[in-house]
Design a protein around this motif. Structure first.
Motif, PDB file in Angstrom:
ATOM      1  N   ALA A   4       0.942  -1.233   0.080  1.00  0.00           N
ATOM      2  CA  ALA A   4      -0.049   0.066  -0.198  1.00  0.00           C
ATOM      3  C   ALA A   4       0.834   1.173   0.017  1.00  0.00           C
ATOM      4  CB  ALA A   4      -0.789   0.146   1.228  1.00  0.00           C
ATOM      5  N   ILE A   5       0.513   2.274  -0.812  1.00  0.00           N
ATOM      6  CA  ILE A   5       1.273   3.602  -0.813  1.00  0.00           C
ATOM      7  C   ILE A   5       0.257   4.677  -0.758  1.00  0.00           C
ATOM      8  CG2 ILE A   5       2.941   2.329  -2.116  1.00  0.00           C
ATOM      9  CD1 ILE A   5       2.038   3.761  -4.790  1.00  0.00           C
ATOM     10  N   VAL A   6       0.884   5.689  -0.662  1.00  0.00           N
ATOM     11  CA  VAL A   6       0.187   7.010  -0.949  1.00  0.00           C
ATOM     12  C   VAL A   6       0.633   7.563  -2.421  1.00  0.00           C
ATOM     13  CG1 VAL A   6       0.019   9.572  -0.224  1.00  0.00           C
ATOM     14  CG2 VAL A   6      -0.371   7.802   1.413  1.00  0.00           C
ATOM     15  N   ALA A   7      -0.239   8.038  -3.099  1.00  0.00           N
ATOM     16  CA  ALA A   7       0.051   8.806  -4.433  1.00  0.00           C
ATOM     17  C   ALA A   7      -0.738   9.700  -5.031  1.00  0.00           C
ATOM     18  CB  ALA A   7       0.303   7.528  -5.617  1.00  0.00           C
ATOM     19  N   GLU A   8      -0.263  10.623  -5.999  1.00  0.00           N
ATOM     20  CA  GLU A   8      -1.130  11.733  -6.439  1.00  0.00           C
ATOM     21  C   GLU A   8      -1.756  10.800  -7.806  1.00  0.00           C
ATOM     22  OE1 GLU A   8      -1.743  14.815  -5.459  1.00  0.00           O
ATOM     23  OE2 GLU A   8      -0.429  14.767  -3.813  1.00  0.00           O
ATOM     24  N   LEU A   9      -2.720  10.825  -8.015  1.00  0.00           N
ATOM     25  CA  LEU A   9      -3.382  10.398  -8.994  1.00  0.00           C
ATOM     26  C   LEU A   9      -4.406  11.119  -9.854  1.00  0.00           C
ATOM     27  CD1 LEU A   9      -4.126   6.927  -7.180  1.00  0.00           C
ATOM     28  CD2 LEU A   9      -2.240   7.254  -8.821  1.00  0.00           C
ATOM     29  N   ASP A  10      -4.737  10.562 -10.945  1.00  0.00           N
ATOM     30  CA  ASP A  10      -5.898  11.290 -11.802  1.00  0.00           C
ATOM     31  C   ASP A  10      -6.986  10.085 -11.873  1.00  0.00           C
ATOM     32  OD1 ASP A  10      -7.950  12.361 -13.171  1.00  0.00           O
ATOM     33  OD2 ASP A  10      -6.603  12.476 -15.263  1.00  0.00           O
ATOM     34  N   TYR A  11      -7.690   9.893 -10.756  1.00  0.00           N
ATOM     35  CA  TYR A  11      -8.834   8.730 -10.943  1.00  0.00           C
ATOM     36  C   TYR A  11     -10.225   9.178 -11.302  1.00  0.00           C
ATOM     37  CZ  TYR A  11     -12.157   5.372  -8.786  1.00  0.00           C
ATOM     38  OH  TYR A  11     -13.131   4.601  -8.633  1.00  0.00           O
ATOM     39  N   GLN A  12     -10.819   8.597 -12.347  1.00  0.00           N
ATOM     40  CA  GLN A  12     -12.182   8.604 -12.857  1.00  0.00           C
ATOM     41  C   GLN A  12     -12.872   7.312 -12.478  1.00  0.00           C
ATOM     42  OE1 GLN A  12     -12.979  11.590 -14.008  1.00  0.00           O
ATOM     43  NE2 GLN A  12     -10.929  12.432 -13.660  1.00  0.00           N
ATOM     44  N   PRO A  13     -13.842   7.440 -11.553  1.00  0.00           N
ATOM     45  CA  PRO A  13     -14.737   6.030 -11.433  1.00  0.00           C
ATOM     46  C   PRO A  13     -15.077   5.447 -12.709  1.00  0.00           C
ATOM     47  CG  PRO A  13     -15.554   7.917  -9.726  1.00  0.00           C
ATOM     48  CD  PRO A  13     -14.630   8.666 -10.982  1.00  0.00           C
ATOM     49  N   GLY A  14     -14.941   4.125 -12.723  1.00  0.00           N
ATOM     50  CA  GLY A  14     -15.190   3.295 -13.678  1.00  0.00           C
ATOM     51  C   GLY A  14     -14.021   3.300 -14.968  1.00  0.00           C
ATOM     52  N   GLN A  15     -13.219   4.080 -14.760  1.00  0.00           N
ATOM     53  CA  GLN A  15     -12.327   4.033 -15.915  1.00  0.00           C
ATOM     54  C   GLN A  15     -10.974   3.319 -15.100  1.00  0.00           C
ATOM     55  OE1 GLN A  15     -12.708   5.335 -18.933  1.00  0.00           O
ATOM     56  NE2 GLN A  15     -14.998   5.599 -18.073  1.00  0.00           N
ATOM     57  N   PRO A  16     -10.043   2.770 -16.111  1.00  0.00           N
ATOM     58  CA  PRO A  16      -8.773   2.186 -15.997  1.00  0.00           C
ATOM     59  C   PRO A  16      -7.960   3.478 -15.142  1.00  0.00           C
ATOM     60  CG  PRO A  16      -9.291   1.533 -17.884  1.00  0.00           C
ATOM     61  CD  PRO A  16     -10.285   2.914 -17.653  1.00  0.00           C
ATOM     62  N   LEU A  17      -7.076   2.888 -13.978  1.00  0.00           N
ATOM     63  CA  LEU A  17      -6.223   3.832 -13.060  1.00  0.00           C
ATOM     64  C   LEU A  17      -4.880   4.095 -13.784  1.00  0.00           C
ATOM     65  CD1 LEU A  17      -5.976   5.542 -10.552  1.00  0.00           C
ATOM     66  CD2 LEU A  17      -5.643   3.537  -9.537  1.00  0.00           C
TER      67      LEU A  17
END
Length: 338
Positions: free
Chosen positions: A302-315
């Protein structure tokens, strides 16, 4: 990069240093090499067991700086408190007495020794280096355990508890222990907690008074400790309170620290956590900070990261993040916002 992972036998020297630095009252982290070696072996066996049902497993995690290979924190999950021996605590409830002739009814708070909380999943052993207190990595160290529970829910109870370290002064004196426990054991608070870490609380608990203790009969300093949090334990309390944990009528046997309780399904990181499929990319247009983990058992990361997360989309994850999490394209990832 800091990564949370299962403890390994080679971690013993660094783990003992964490134990030396930990707060008095964190009895699940004793400064004793043999006891820590047993704890590591038990944890490794638990990660290897692939348990499908709730049992005696304990899962011990360490927070590692991958660049320096230094351990900077640790935390633990006990799948079933009281599985092998009763899990003792003090129940704080009102005892009501009444006189019909005088038309008087009076309630007095009383403490009763009990093991009502046996059978719940227990979070324990939280410790992080002082320089990382109140950073996202404290959240990682505490909350990643909840993502692990979400990924392997069959091995855990329907309710989760944790005991927060209660008040003691800078010299290690606990007014609550001095007013109660010390009368039954000629031991200072620090020594009683040390013995609990080396052995168990059962042998001490069984010598505690079996009848209710009326709170007003305790010194005021001891009464003030009931449900109070040690200043260095406040962060652990705050993180889990934001997760939906609440105090209840149970307190720690020795220092009267509060017990937090939550239904597993209602915990924020479990109820609102998301899953996504990994899409490895060279760069990320980061839009938010997240806690994320794989769904592994022995290979849990497990880590902490800055992401661009869109529900239902690949990460989208960079190669470095994938390597830290031990995942590849198409792997399932679990995440929750910070």
């Amino acid at each position: 990069m800091l990564v949370l992972r299962p403890v390994e036998p080679t971690d013993l020297p660094q783990l003992q240093q964490l134990a030396r630095d930990s707060l008095v009252g964190v009895t699940s982290l004793p400064d004793d090499s043999e006891r820590l070696r047993e704890k590591i072996a038990s944890s490794c066996a638990s990660f290897d067991s692939e348990a499908k049902a709730q049992g005696p497993e304990n899962y011990f995690f360490v927070l590692e700086d991958l660049d320096s290979q230094k351990l900077v924190g640790c935390s633990e999950i006990l799948a079933t408190a009281g599985f092998n021996e009763p899990f003792y605590s003090l129940r704080n409830r009102h005892f009501t007495s009444a006189s019909r002739e005088l038309n008087i009814e009076h309630g007095v708070p009383a403490l009763s020794l009990c093991h009502d909380l046996s059978g719940h999943t227990l979070l324990r052993g939280f410790h992080i280096d002082a320089g990382l207190v109140r950073t996202p990595f404290s959240e990682l160290l505490s909350r990643a355990r909840l993502l692990f529970i979400a990924a392997h829910s069959g091995g855990f109870a329907d309710a989760v508890i944790t005991e927060i370290v209660g008040y003691s002064d800078e010299n290690g004196h606990s007014p609550f222990w001095d007013a109660l426990g010390k009368h039954f054991f000629d031991l200072p608070y620090v020594e009683a907690e040390r013995l609990c870490g080396l052995q168990s609380r059962t042998f001490l608990a069984e010598l505690m008074p079996q009848y209710p203790i009326y709170v007003p009969m305790l010194p005021q300093a001891a009464q003030d400790c009931i449900g109070a949090v040690h200043p260095d334990g406040q962060e652990a309390f705050d993180i889990l309170e934001r997760e939906g944990f609440e105090t209840n009528s149970y307190i720690d046997l020795f220092d009267a620290g509060p017990t937090l309780y939550a239904r597993t399904a209602n915990i924020r990181s479990i109820a609102k956590g998301q899953t996504a499929t990994v899409d490895q990319q060279a760069t990320i247009d980061a839009r938010g900070r997240y806690l994320l983990s794989n769904d592994g058992l022995h290979g849990f990361r497990a880590i902490v990261a800055e992401l661009d997360y869109q529900p239902g989309q690949p990460l989208a994850l960079t190669p470095a993040l994938c390597a830290a999490l031990h995942v590849t394209d198409g792997s399932t990832i679990r995440l929750t916002s910070l």
